[in-house]
Design an enzyme around this catalytic site. Structure first.
Site, PDB file in Angstrom:
ATOM      1  N   ARG A 183       0.819  -1.218   0.000  1.00  0.00           N
ATOM      2  CA  ARG A 183       0.000   0.000   0.000  1.00  0.00           C
ATOM      3  C   ARG A 183       0.851   1.266   0.000  1.00  0.00           C
ATOM      4  O   ARG A 183       0.382   2.336  -0.408  1.00  0.00           O
ATOM      5  CB  ARG A 183      -0.993  -0.038   1.171  1.00  0.00           C
ATOM      6  CG  ARG A 183      -2.095  -1.074   0.955  1.00  0.00           C
ATOM      7  CD  ARG A 183      -2.967  -1.230   2.186  1.00  0.00           C
ATOM      8  NE  ARG A 183      -2.288  -1.932   3.254  1.00  0.00           N
ATOM      9  CZ  ARG A 183      -2.372  -3.240   3.475  1.00  0.00           C
ATOM     10  NH1 ARG A 183      -3.138  -3.977   2.716  1.00  0.00           N
ATOM     11  NH2 ARG A 183      -1.711  -3.807   4.467  1.00  0.00           N
TER      12      ARG A 183
ATOM     13  N   GLU B 235       4.380 -10.672  12.905  1.00  0.00           N
ATOM     14  CA  GLU B 235       3.759 -11.185  14.123  1.00  0.00           C
ATOM     15  C   GLU B 235       4.207 -12.618  14.431  1.00  0.00           C
ATOM     16  O   GLU B 235       4.619 -12.933  15.533  1.00  0.00           O
ATOM     17  CB  GLU B 235       2.242 -11.128  13.940  1.00  0.00           C
ATOM     18  CG  GLU B 235       1.507 -10.948  15.239  1.00  0.00           C
ATOM     19  CD  GLU B 235       0.014 -10.835  14.985  1.00  0.00           C
ATOM     20  OE1 GLU B 235      -0.384 -10.663  13.812  1.00  0.00           O
ATOM     21  OE2 GLU B 235      -0.734 -10.937  15.967  1.00  0.00           O
TER      22      GLU B 235
HETATM   23  C1  PRP Z   1       1.173  -3.958   6.829  1.00  0.00           C
HETATM   24  C2  PRP Z   1       1.125  -2.452   6.652  1.00  0.00           C
HETATM   25  C3  PRP Z   1       2.557  -2.039   6.896  1.00  0.00           C
HETATM   26  C4  PRP Z   1       3.031  -3.063   7.928  1.00  0.00           C
HETATM   27  C5  PRP Z   1       3.060  -2.447   9.294  1.00  0.00           C
HETATM   28  O1  PRP Z   1       1.689  -4.518   5.652  1.00  0.00           O
HETATM   29  O2  PRP Z   1       0.721  -2.123   5.319  1.00  0.00           O
HETATM   30  O3  PRP Z   1       3.350  -2.137   5.719  1.00  0.00           O
HETATM   31  O4  PRP Z   1       2.071  -4.137   7.913  1.00  0.00           O
HETATM   32  O5  PRP Z   1       3.413  -3.400  10.268  1.00  0.00           O
HETATM   33  P1  PRP Z   1       4.678  -3.234  11.187  1.00  0.00           P
HETATM   34  O6  PRP Z   1       4.790  -1.789  11.579  1.00  0.00           O
HETATM   35  O7  PRP Z   1       4.362  -4.122  12.367  1.00  0.00           O
HETATM   36  O8  PRP Z   1       5.866  -3.717  10.432  1.00  0.00           O
HETATM   37  P2  PRP Z   1       1.709  -6.068   5.361  1.00  0.00           P
HETATM   38  O9  PRP Z   1       2.948  -6.678   5.932  1.00  0.00           O
HETATM   39  O10 PRP Z   1       0.407  -6.638   5.835  1.00  0.00           O
HETATM   40  O11 PRP Z   1       1.856  -6.189   3.791  1.00  0.00           O
HETATM   41  P3  PRP Z   1       1.105  -5.467   2.567  1.00  0.00           P
HETATM   42  O12 PRP Z   1       1.212  -3.979   2.737  1.00  0.00           O
HETATM   43  O13 PRP Z   1       1.859  -5.945   1.370  1.00  0.00           O
HETATM   44  O14 PRP Z   1      -0.334  -5.925   2.585  1.00  0.00           O
HETATM   45 MG    MG Z   2       2.264  -2.990   4.126  1.00  0.00          MG
END
Ligand code: PRP
Ligand code: MG
Length: 177
Positions: A60, A97
């Site tokens: 995103r 996580e």
């Molecule tokens: C989510 C969000 C951030 C990250 C934040 O992405 O978009 O990039 O988690 O988490 P953190 O601060 O604990 O590291 P995700 O890993 O779900 O991947 P995506 O954006 O590709 O869906």
């Molecule tokens: Mg992300």
């Protein structure tokens, strides 16, 4: 009522697993006023600063970072999940996580002395952003700010990044987990 950025974000219960409140920015992105407001507010502290590149964190962060880079007239660099970039890369591991993950940039994506703005949709534990910062710094560039739409302060990401000396800008926060 005039809606703020936070009002466009949808909360979905029990995604991706039970007990989690998922802060869904697709409803913000889909709204013409909401999306413009989010992009304008993300970049406002950096307008007029000397910034060379915006780095967007997959996935995103690409949507927001591309729009911010266009508006600031900077370059854009995608920080990608492992295995997606075609050229020579450097990679950085971080902890999710329940699992280990890795993100990468091309090894010529940043250069010594460049000033970089890091952009993502959401700051939770800060692990993803920290890994992105390390990649940028390993190539000799400087992170001048980290901009997010959403901060989840209870997960400690802002504190972690600030302890690294980072300037953190977030448009809204959701308290609780
Ligand atoms: C989510 C969000 C951030 C990250 C934040 O992405 O978009 O990039 O988690 O988490 P953190 O601060 O604990 O590291 P995700 O890993 O779900 O991947 P995506 O954006 O590709 O869906
Ligand atoms: Mg992300």
């Amino acid at each position: 009522m005039i809606k703020a950025v936070k009002d466009y974000i949808r909360t979905i219960k029990d995604f991706p697993h039970e007990g989690v409140l998922f802060r869904d920015v697709t409803t913000l992105f889909a709204d013409p006023r909401g999306f413009r407001m989010a992009v304008d507010q993300l970049l406002s502290p950096y307008a007029g600063l000397d910034i060379d590149k915006v780095a967007g964190l997959e996935a995103r962060g690409f949507i927001l970072g591309g729009a911010v880079a266009h508006q600031l007239s900077t370059g854009f660099v995608p920080v990608r999940k492992k295995g997606k970039l075609p050229g020579r890369t450097i990679s950085q591991a971080y902890t999710l996580e329940y699992a280990e993950a890795e993100i990468e940039v091309h090894d010529d994506a940043f250069h010594p002395g460049e000033k970089v703005l890091l952009v993502d949709d959401l700051l939770a534990t800060g692990g993803t952003a920290e890994a992105g910062i390390k990649l940028i710094e390993r190539l000799g560039a400087q992170v001048v700010g980290c901009a997010f739409v959403v901060d989840l302060p209870d997960l400690g990401g802002r504190a972690k990044l600030e302890a690294m000396g980072m300037q953190v800008h977030a448009l809204c926060a959701f308290e609780g987990l």
